[in-house]
Motif scaffolding. Structure first.
Motif, PDB file in Angstrom:
ATOM      1  N   ALA A   1      -3.097   4.247  -0.953  1.00  0.00           N
ATOM      2  CA  ALA A   1      -3.622   3.882   0.370  1.00  0.00           C
ATOM      3  C   ALA A   1      -5.053   3.376   0.258  1.00  0.00           C
ATOM      4  CB  ALA A   1      -3.569   5.092   1.301  1.00  0.00           C
ATOM      5  N   GLU A   2      -5.799   3.916  -0.709  1.00  0.00           N
ATOM      6  CA  GLU A   2      -7.198   3.516  -0.872  1.00  0.00           C
ATOM      7  C   GLU A   2      -7.338   2.282  -1.767  1.00  0.00           C
ATOM      8  OE1 GLU A   2      -8.207   7.590  -0.806  1.00  0.00           O
ATOM      9  OE2 GLU A   2      -7.816   6.715   1.154  1.00  0.00           O
TER      10      GLU A   2
ATOM     11  N   LEU B   1       0.866  -1.182   0.000  1.00  0.00           N
ATOM     12  CA  LEU B   1       0.000   0.000   0.000  1.00  0.00           C
ATOM     13  C   LEU B   1       0.900   1.227   0.000  1.00  0.00           C
ATOM     14  CD1 LEU B   1      -2.690  -0.996   2.647  1.00  0.00           C
ATOM     15  CD2 LEU B   1      -3.107  -0.540   0.226  1.00  0.00           C
ATOM     16  N   ARG B   2       0.524   2.268  -0.740  1.00  0.00           N
ATOM     17  CA  ARG B   2       1.328   3.480  -0.894  1.00  0.00           C
ATOM     18  C   ARG B   2       2.709   3.121  -1.448  1.00  0.00           C
ATOM     19  NH1 ARG B   2       1.757   5.620   4.733  1.00  0.00           N
ATOM     20  NH2 ARG B   2       1.903   3.395   5.038  1.00  0.00           N
TER      21      ARG B   2
END
Ligand code: SRM
Ligand SMILES: Cc1cc2nc3c(=O)[nH]c(=O)nc-3n(C[C@H](O)[C@H](O)[C@H](O)COP(=O)(O)OP(=O)(O)OC[C@H]3O[C@@H](n4cnc5c(N)ncnc54)[C@H](O)[C@@H]3O)c2cc1C
Ligand code: SF4
Ligand code: FES
Lengths: 814, 111
Positions: free
Chosen positions: B34-35, B15-16
């Motif tokens: 992140a989403e 993530l990220r």
């Protein structure tokens, strides 16, 4: 020299001594008594300390160096119990101390309502640091409850602070609305509503009946039958002048010690100032008039004519997120008119009270920027007939001027008071900025004292800086850490600790970040603050690190990497050199260079080769040199007493020891050390973040040097007699920097910001504090001293070093 | 233009974070926000060729590791005062697996 004895080391006496040393240098031999076991500090700031927004160290106004420099003999922790005016001596536990002139500055004592149960442990006042520490201790218990008796300025600041510490807080207030001495009912209602929105219970018209409890306080009972549970009860119902020794000595005392315009009491050799005095029947409870008294008192002692005149005061509540301002007289009366402005949705309320077309009182809630402007009119008795219609909208609406807050500040007259606490007017600030070439807020504070007390005029001072400096003022330097937030680095660091925030999402939520996941500026900073604050608890967020720290090598302009293994203190041996040569051959590394940091750089390594290169270097006993890290970089040394004919100590040995002790530590910005064996300084220690110059008698520890974008020689921190002492001091210094530095702020910038004195006080003078800093460093090293190369050789973050998918022909060099 | 081409599982990218896909004519950087949105862009900063996959990912943007230009992952456009654009490529996620449009690879091979 004449003997001057001062009783009470508070805000008034501290300021008075400054003026005395200016007005009559070398004239007095001063002895300063203080009942508290510490020197003068900014009492106003106890509220932010209680709330965890500031630390005690930040509110000290006079430190050990200052007393030493001015030859003040300090007798802290020693209460003066009597004055014998006939023999001109004061009496304390330490015996008798003679005086030629005596100053009484004993302040006030908090008033404790004589309720049943008032002596139970857990019942306290809010007056000094000991009270604050006691409250903080209790607030740490899970689910702890506080009852604050008194909904005035002090009580509400205490309540908001304890609430910020996570306590359940009830405020009991006798009157119909809070802060009734400063606010009218409407503003009091808004304030109460805002406090309740934070979860504070406000109970007005509360008649306290008794404080209940067996061995310590357990609850508070009201006359109406309500009972509130309590782990502490804070009495903030008022103060009375502390006049006991003056009464006993037979001085003229009414409510306070009576003084004339020259601050002299009924005895010509005894002067008095501060909250303990009464002048023209007025007793003051805010610092601004006390500072004026301090000026006059110093002039009197210097035999210069001057007279203290009663002054008007304005009040502001120091609760983060609440803006309240009140000044003058705002009671209703026949001959008065009022102008009121309300904006319910934004919670704004403003009320001006006029008499004969002149403003005599102002109450502002929710938006207080115009407070000083109204206050100025009150004091000058400005005729408002011409601006009557738009008066309430504030200064920006007058004379057709634009709605630009800058223009409003620019339009203030030169003698407009900007800092109420210290009585600093506009021209004093702009003049000092220009004449001293000041460019940052801290130095303006240091030189003018503006915004240095309660801090609520900071925004005005900043605007004046912007106006005076024009384009050369870069408010970004003192402003938000990045566009994602309103907070600056210092505030964020403090709130991380105060609110025990332990993850980046928690910080962003609690501190109201404006973006969903931050940016490339704030995330690395937050990650560092969390690593530094919660060692062992916080799990490092790799995705918030810059690529170099994520893959533990330095990215180059062509996307390849450089690899620098540690060479402890610049020492190497054939085995290491052979391994470096072999690895360069094996991976066809195009460049091998000796760095400016006494070690070897392998440049041009392909990313996917990194784990292979590290594995071979690890096998020869080498670890990452962290040449990429905001952390400990190199420790340069010279050959020292081992070889050199001038060497006084084992500089190489100490350098190696320091590097082995400190490697792996993350710091706000990079940290470079050097140890030279004698003052010829071949290791260039005097331009490092921390440098040691060995001398016959031991080790001179230098710090705050720079040789990159800025060039700056180091400054002497202290001398250490032994190697162990030197190591402990250097480690403590590094830890203090780790705890206080802003991200990317190197040691020399940090030292400039916080002041060398505060650093010396913590790591040199205060042995206990030094030891604690040292131990916190050692504790965090447990988690930090892991070779990142070895971890990755063993498979950590493998995704970083391999493509996700490959298609077609193999890709040529990238 | 029939089948989308599989690149790998979404969880292969942190993530990220980002990973690269190597193609005959260059690297494609595949990002995961992140989403949990997935984007693909050219792994080459228009400024001085910085590897964008090595940058810090925030929101649906990435900051170039070399000189801090910021790019919108959806449009490929440089943000703020900097001017420039990187190529973006259509990707989709299906059942936790990332696919890239087949013409992208063909086009890149043809260049
Ligand atoms: C390799 C080396 C130059 C050399 O070939 O000798 C070097 C190389 C780089 N330096 Fe340096 N510095 C090197 C010694 C120095 C020194 C000399 C010293 O340490 O005695 C200085 C001046 C002393 C100082 O730091 O005050 C120095 C002051 C800088 C600065 C300015 C820092 C500042 O705060 O003013 C930067 C920029 C930065 O950090 O933001 C920098 C940044 C860099 C970077 C990391 C630039 C970058 O961001 O990519 C270079 C990385 C190249 C690489 O991949 O290795 N380098 N750099 C030296 C490595 C030392 C080591 O063994 O770790
Ligand atoms: C929490 C808090 C917040 C405040 N906020 C504000 C604000 O925002 N704005 C504002 O203008 N004012 C504020 N005040 C009020 C301000 O702090 C006082 O007006 C100011 O400190 C008074 O200064 P002083 O020197 O007269 O007394 P103090 O600062 O109280 O100093 C007196 C000292 O003398 C010592 N002493 C007393 N008797 C003896 C003795 N016999 N022998 C030796 N030592 C003795 C005491 O221990 C004390 O340290 C606040 C006060 C508190 C407690
Ligand atoms: S001085 Fe340092 S930062 Fe500048 S080019 Fe040389 S190595 Fe790079
Ligand atoms: S190469 Fe990307 S910003 Fe310069």
């Amino acid at each position: 020299m004449e003997k001057l004895v001062v009783v009470g080391a508070g805000m008034a006496s501290g300021r008075a001594l400054e003026h005395i040393f200016e007005e009559a240098p070398g004239r007095f031999d001063v002895t300063l008594f203080g009942a508290e076991p510490r020197g003068n500090y900014n009492r106003l700031m106890l509220s932010p300390v209680l709330a965890g927004e500031k630390e005690y160290e930040q509110i000290i106004t006079h430190d050990a160096d200052w007393y030493r420099d001015h030859g003040v003999q300090t007798r802290f922790g020693e209460t003066v119990t009597g004055i014998d005016r006939a023999r001109k001596v004061v009496v304390s536990a330490g015996g008798e101390t003679p005086y030629d002139k005596l100053i009484i500055a004993t302040g006030s004592a908090p008033f404790i309502i004589p309720l049943p149960g008032k002596d139970l442990p857990g019942v306290m006042a809010f007056r000094d640091l000991d009270d604050v520490n006691r409250m903080v201790d209790v607030s740490k218990r899970p689910g702890a409850k506080a009852v604050v008796i008194g909904g005035g300025l002090l009580g509400l600041e205490a309540a908001a602070a304890l609430n910020a510490r996570g306590m359940e807080v009830v405020v009991l207030h006798l009157m119909g609305h809070v802060m009734e001495r400063q606010l009218d009912p409407a503003a009091g209602y808004l304030l109460q509503r805002d406090l309740e929105a934070r979860g504070i219970t406000v109970h007005c018209k509360a008649q306290t009946k008794a404080i209940l409890g067996q061995d310590r306080v357990e609850a508070v009972a009201l006359e109406d039958g309500t009972v509130y549970g309590a782990d502490i009860v804070v009495m903030a119902v008022g103060i009375r002048p502390e006049t006991r020794i003056a009464v006993d000595a037979g001085l003229h005392v009414e409510r306070g010690i009576v003084v004339n315009d020259q601050m002299v009491t009924s005895d010509p050799d005894v002067l008095a100032l501060g909250e303990c005095v009464e002048h023209e029947k007025i007793v003051y409870g805010l610092v601004a008039p006390l500072y004026d008294q301090a000026k006059i008192l110093a002039k009197t002692l210097a035999k210069v004519d001057a007279a203290f005149r009663p002054v008007q005061t304005a009040t502001q509540l120091k609760v983060t997120g609440v803006s309240v301002y009140s000044a003058g007289d705002f009671a209703d009366a026949e001959d008065r008119e009022e102008i009121v402005l309300r904006d319910a949705t934004s919670g704004i309320y403003k009320r001006l009270v006029l008499k004969d077309d002149r403003v005599i009182g102002a109450v502002l809630y929710g938006e207080t920027a115009d407070g000083p402007w109204f206050f100025d009119m009150i004091r000058k008795g400005t005729d408002t007939r011409d601006m009557r219609d738009t008066l309430i909208f504030g200064q920006a609406y007058q004379g057709g001027a634009a709605l630009d807050p800058m223009a409003a500040v620019a339009a203030l007259p030169d003698d407009a008071e900007i800092c109420g606490c210290n009585g600093v007017c506009k021209s004093a600030i702009t003049g000092t900025i220009a004449s001293k070439g000041l460019t940052d807020l801290d130095s303006v504070r240091a030189h003018t004292k503006a915004s240095a007390s309660c801090g609520s005029c900071t925004h005005l001072v900043e605007k004046l800086m912007a106006i005076t400096l024009g384009d050369s003022y870069n408010p970004a330097a003192v402003k938000p850490m990045c566009p994602c937030t309103e907070h600056d680095h210092g505030t964020v660091r403090r709130l991380i600790v105060a609110k025990e925030l332990k993850s980046i999402p928690a910080i962003m939520q609690e501190l109201e970040w404006k973006t969903s996941c931050g940016c490339a500026k704030c995330r690395p900073a937050l990650n560092y603050y969390l690593v530094a604050e919660w060692p062992g608890e916080y799990e490092d967020d790799n995705q918030s690190r810059f690529i170099n720290e994520r893959v533990h090598a330095n990215i180059q302009k062509d996307g390849t990497y450089s690899v620098v293994p540690r060479m402890w203190g610049g020492m190497t041996n054939p085995k290491e050199l052979r391994a470096i040569a072999d690895v360069a051959d094996k991976f066809a590394i195009p460049a091998v260079k000796v760095t400016g940091g006494q070690r070897i750089d392998l440049l041009g390594v392909k990313k996917e080769d990194l784990p292979g290169v590290w594995a071979d270097l690890n096998a020869a006993g080498m670890v990452s040199g962290a040449a990429y890290a905001k952390g400990l970089r190199t420790v340069k040394t010279c050959v020292g007493s081992d070889w050199c004919r001038f060497g006084t100590q084992d500089s190489t040995g100490l350098g190696v020891r320091l590097e082995k002790f400190m490697w792996g530590a993350w710091t706000p910005a990079k940290v470079k050390l050097a140890v030279s064996g004698c003052p010829r300084n071949c290791a260039e220690a005097t331009c490092k973040d921390i440098g040691v110059i060995c001398v016959d008698s031991g080790y001179d520890i230098q710090f705050a040097g720079a040789a990159g974008l800025d060039i700056k020689g180091t400054e002497l921190l202290c001398h250490a007699d032994t190697e162990n002492e030197a190591l402990e001091i250097i480690v403590a210094l590094t830890q203090l920097y780790r705890e206080q530095g802003h991200y990317l702020e190197r040691i020399y910038k940090w030292a400039k910001r916080v002041g060398n004195d505060s650093i010396k006080a913590a790591v040199v003078d205060d042995l206990a504090k030094r030891r604690q800093l040292y131990e916190r460093f050692v504790y965090s090293q447990q988690f930090a001293q892991v070779d990142p190369w070895e971890e990755r050789v063993n498979g950590k973050d493998a995704h970083e070093f391999a493509a996700m998918a490959e298609f077609g022909l193999p890709v040529a060099a990238e | 233009m029939t089948e989308w081409i599989e690149l790998g599982s979404v969880t292969a990218i942190p993530l990220r974070g980002a990973r690269c896909v190597n193609t005959p004519s260059g690297k494609i950087a595949v990002f995961r926000t992140a989403e949990d949105q997935v984007y693909a862009i050219e792994n080459r900063c228009p400024h001085k060729g910085g590897p964008l996959s090595e940058g810090i990912v925030h929101g649906a943007s990435v900051t170039c590791p070399l000189h801090n230009w910021v790019f919108d992952l959806a449009t490929g456009e440089a943000q703020g005062a900097d001017e420039g654009q990187v190529q973006t490529y259509p990707v989709k996620v299906d059942g936790g697996v990332i696919y890239i449009a087949p013409d992208v690879l063909m086009q890149m091979a043809a260049e």
